[in-house]
Design a protein around this motif. Structure first.
Motif, PDB file in Angstrom:
ATOM      1  N   THR B 103       0.821  -1.219   0.000  1.00 10.00           N
ATOM      2  CA  THR B 103       0.000   0.000   0.000  1.00 10.00           C
ATOM      3  C   THR B 103       0.854   1.267   0.000  1.00 10.00           C
ATOM      4  OG1 THR B 103      -0.126  -0.051   2.416  1.00 10.00           O
ATOM      5  CG2 THR B 103      -1.910  -1.133   1.198  1.00 10.00           C
ATOM      6  N   GLU B 104       2.185   1.131   0.210  1.00  8.72           N
ATOM      7  CA  GLU B 104       3.033   2.322   0.305  1.00  8.72           C
ATOM      8  C   GLU B 104       3.481   2.782  -1.079  1.00  8.72           C
ATOM      9  OE1 GLU B 104       3.949  -0.575   2.001  1.00  8.72           O
ATOM     10  OE2 GLU B 104       2.846   0.063   3.794  1.00  8.72           O
ATOM     11  N   GLU B 106       4.614   6.596  -3.651  1.00  8.39           N
ATOM     12  CA  GLU B 106       4.927   8.024  -3.706  1.00  8.39           C
ATOM     13  C   GLU B 106       4.196   8.654  -4.888  1.00  8.39           C
ATOM     14  OE1 GLU B 106       9.397   7.657  -5.521  1.00  8.39           O
ATOM     15  OE2 GLU B 106       9.067   7.118  -3.409  1.00  8.39           O
ATOM     16  N   LYS B 157       5.116  10.884   0.197  1.00  7.27           N
ATOM     17  CA  LYS B 157       4.657   9.534   0.565  1.00  7.27           C
ATOM     18  C   LYS B 157       3.129   9.469   0.571  1.00  7.27           C
ATOM     19  CE  LYS B 157       8.772   7.858   1.487  1.00  7.27           C
ATOM     20  NZ  LYS B 157       9.284   7.651   0.122  1.00  7.27           N
ATOM     21  N   LYS B 159      -0.413   6.486   0.638  1.00  7.69           N
ATOM     22  CA  LYS B 159      -0.891   5.116   0.850  1.00  7.69           C
ATOM     23  C   LYS B 159      -2.091   4.873  -0.066  1.00  7.69           C
ATOM     24  CE  LYS B 159       0.109   3.472   5.525  1.00  7.69           C
ATOM     25  NZ  LYS B 159       0.873   2.403   4.978  1.00  7.69           N
ATOM     26  N   VAL B 178       0.361  10.580   3.248  1.00 12.19           N
ATOM     27  CA  VAL B 178       0.613  10.157   4.625  1.00 12.19           C
ATOM     28  C   VAL B 178       0.522  11.374   5.561  1.00 12.19           C
ATOM     29  CG1 VAL B 178       2.369   9.197   6.190  1.00 12.19           C
ATOM     30  CG2 VAL B 178       1.991   8.166   3.920  1.00 12.19           C
TER      31      VAL B 178
END
Lengths: 347, 181
Positions: B103-104, B106, B157, B159, B178
């Motif tokens: 899920t991470e 940029e 960043k 998600k 984020v």
């Protein structure tokens, strides 16, 4: 027949045009390559003549976008991507797709909205010198900057308009062409390519890979040096559906290095008399962008320029006898690069 | 007023003018005040709604209900495909397996859709962005949840989360910065 359709009422456009112009009985078909539809029609006609299956062929491009109200046209063009994964869930619009490129390009290379407006100023200037252009009025950077956002960071004056329009060219074999005219213009080469349907699958967002591939293919076929292309052509029509698209086209076609396209417009190098005059017919931005007609109108413009028949103030100096048309369908979904020449292609 | 309400008010005005023209002159003909062009107002209407088969990617929707975003992976080449497809473009003989995406990510780029398509005209302006998931080298295009778009930056960043899209009331995925946005 190049016609994208959808927004207009007539379904079988080729037969309607044939009947209206007294061509009933002649073979016809419709081709579609989104905003590059017109160039696809020119290629279909050129291929038929080159293959010897036709002595003469007519490539017509036509679009009547004003038959639908604006929100419906926005809906239709917004669907011109990867429908389910882009439009159905996220409601992208055509300015929106190019705005994704604009944001990326501007952040990466420190380009300002004012720089994009310079493209609109140039193309409106040449539109004012082209009696067939939709927009006849010159604009300033200030006016462009004050216009409302359509898809941030793109504003109204960054966008090509909704247009009704048509264009036609006749393609013929050498034998027949020399009987019809003493000043034929040759198609030296055509490069074609496609890009991914889904924008998320693109490798980068500061240029269109499909355009780079099509350009390289066209240069190779025409035996042109891709490193020095501006010295071998006199004029270009590039696909400026949005101002950012013209700047990316400079780079994709090799007129400038990656990230340096904006310098050409800042230094006015794409005006008549500059390094390489671009869209001196007003471009899609001011001439108008009737989807299926645009690529054919580029063929008409290259012919006019090479034969020295463009209106005063927008005629380029013809030294190399060669012009280039760059026609993109969708957001780099299709690309056609066509080289027009006063000389018969070598070999 | 939403763009939908504006458009519907415009159409209503047009219909009223056409009704007047028919009563007065006998035809649904209007003259464009801008261009002077005489126009026939079409008396037929075409309503289009597609029913799209998603049978081959039904696992994607089953997983979305459990809060997971799935892609497919070619068994022979290892290439990850998102949006998912069940045939490998580089090796037609290869099978695919379903994998869960991290899920991470940029943020790469974004836009704000100010002028909306008719079928999205009931929404206020929305942000569409593309996020890269570096662990799998896959990009995801979706709405970006952010109240202040001036805070968005290339490389920030984000998600990927699952949301219920209202007012339609169906599950889809979105990009969420984020840091507070």
């Amino acid at each position: 027949m190049g016609n994208a359709g959808g927004w207009s009422s007539e379904a079988l456009v080729p037969v309607v045009v044939n009947e209206y112009s007294g061509l009933t009985g002649k073979g016809a078909f419709r081709v579609e390559a989104a905003c590059a539809t017109g160039s696809a029609a020119v290629k279909a006609a050129a291929d038929a003549v080159a293959a010897g299956v036709a002595d003469i062929a007519l490539a017509v491009g036509v679009e009547k976008m004003n038959e639908s109200p604006t929100p419906i046209v926005v809906e239709f063009i917004g669907r011109a991507g990867n429908y389910f994964w882009e439009f159905e869930n996220f409601g992208l619009t055509f300015p929106g797709y190019y705005a994704l490129y604009a944001t990326y390009y501007m952040q990466k290379y420190g380009v300002k909205e004012e720089d994009l407006c310079e493209v609109a100023v140039k193309n409106h200037y040449y539109g004012s010198l082209n009696p067939k252009a939709q927009f006849q009025r010159r604009i300033t950077v200030e006016e462009c900057m004050k216009s409302r956002y359509i898809a941030w960071p793109l504003k109204l004056y960054d966008c090509s308009p909704i247009t009704d329009g048509a264009a036609a060219v006749i393609l013929a074999s050498e034998e027949l062409a020399t009987k019809i005219t003493d000043s034929p213009v040759w198609i030296e080469a055509i490069g074609v390519s496609t890009g991914t349907a889904n924008l998320s699958k693109r490798e980068d967002y500061d240029g269109l890979k499909a355009a780079r591939i099509a350009a390289q293919e066209a240069y190779k076929r025409a035996k042109l040096d891709p490193e020095n292309i501006v010295k071998q052509i006199d004029v270009a029509d590039v696909h400026d559906c949005f101002t950012i698209a013209e700047i990316m086209a400079y780079e994709d076609l090799g007129f400038a290095k990656r990230g340096e396209g904006v310098k050409l417009i800042r230094e006015k190098q794409t005006y008549v008399g500059g390094l390489i005059p671009v869209n001196v017919d007003g471009g899609l931005k001011a001439k108008g962008h009737p989807i299926g007609a645009t690529g054919v109108s580029m063929a008409v413009e290259m012919t006019k320029q090479l034969l020295g028949k463009a209106e005063s103030g927008r005629q380029v100096t013809v030294k190399n006898g060669r012009g280039l048309a760059h026609n993109v369908g969708g957001t780099g979904h299709y690309c056609y690069v066509t080289i027009y020449s006063l000389s018969k292609p070598k070999g | 007023m939403s763009q939908k309400a504006e458009f519907e008010a415009f159409l209503k005005k047009m219909e009223d003018m056409v009704a007047f023209a028919k009563a007065q002159f006998g035809f649904p003909i209007l003259i464009d005040p801008r261009t002077g062009i005489v126009m026939w107002y079409d008396q037929r209407e075409l309503k289009v709604k597609f029913i799209i088969s998603v049978d081959k990617v039904r696992k994607f929707f089953e997983a979305l209900r459990e809060g997971k975003l799935l892609a497919t992976k070619c068994k022979s080449t290892g290439r990850i495909l998102f949006p998912p497809q069940v045939d490998c473009p580089d090796d037609p003989k290869s099978e695919v397996e379903w994998i869960e995406l991290p899920t991470e990510g940029e943020l790469i780029t974004w836009t704000i859709i100010n002028v909306k398509p008719y079928s999205f005209s009931h929404y206020p302006d929305y942000i569409v962005g593309i996020a890269r998931l570096p662990a799998v080298n896959i990009n995801v295009l979706a709405w970006v949840k952010c109240k202040d778009p001036s805070k968005l930056k290339q490389g920030m960043k984000v998600k990927i989360t699952i949301e219920k899209r209202e007012p339609e009331g169906y599950l889809t995925y979105q990009i969420v910065p984020v840091e507070e946005c």
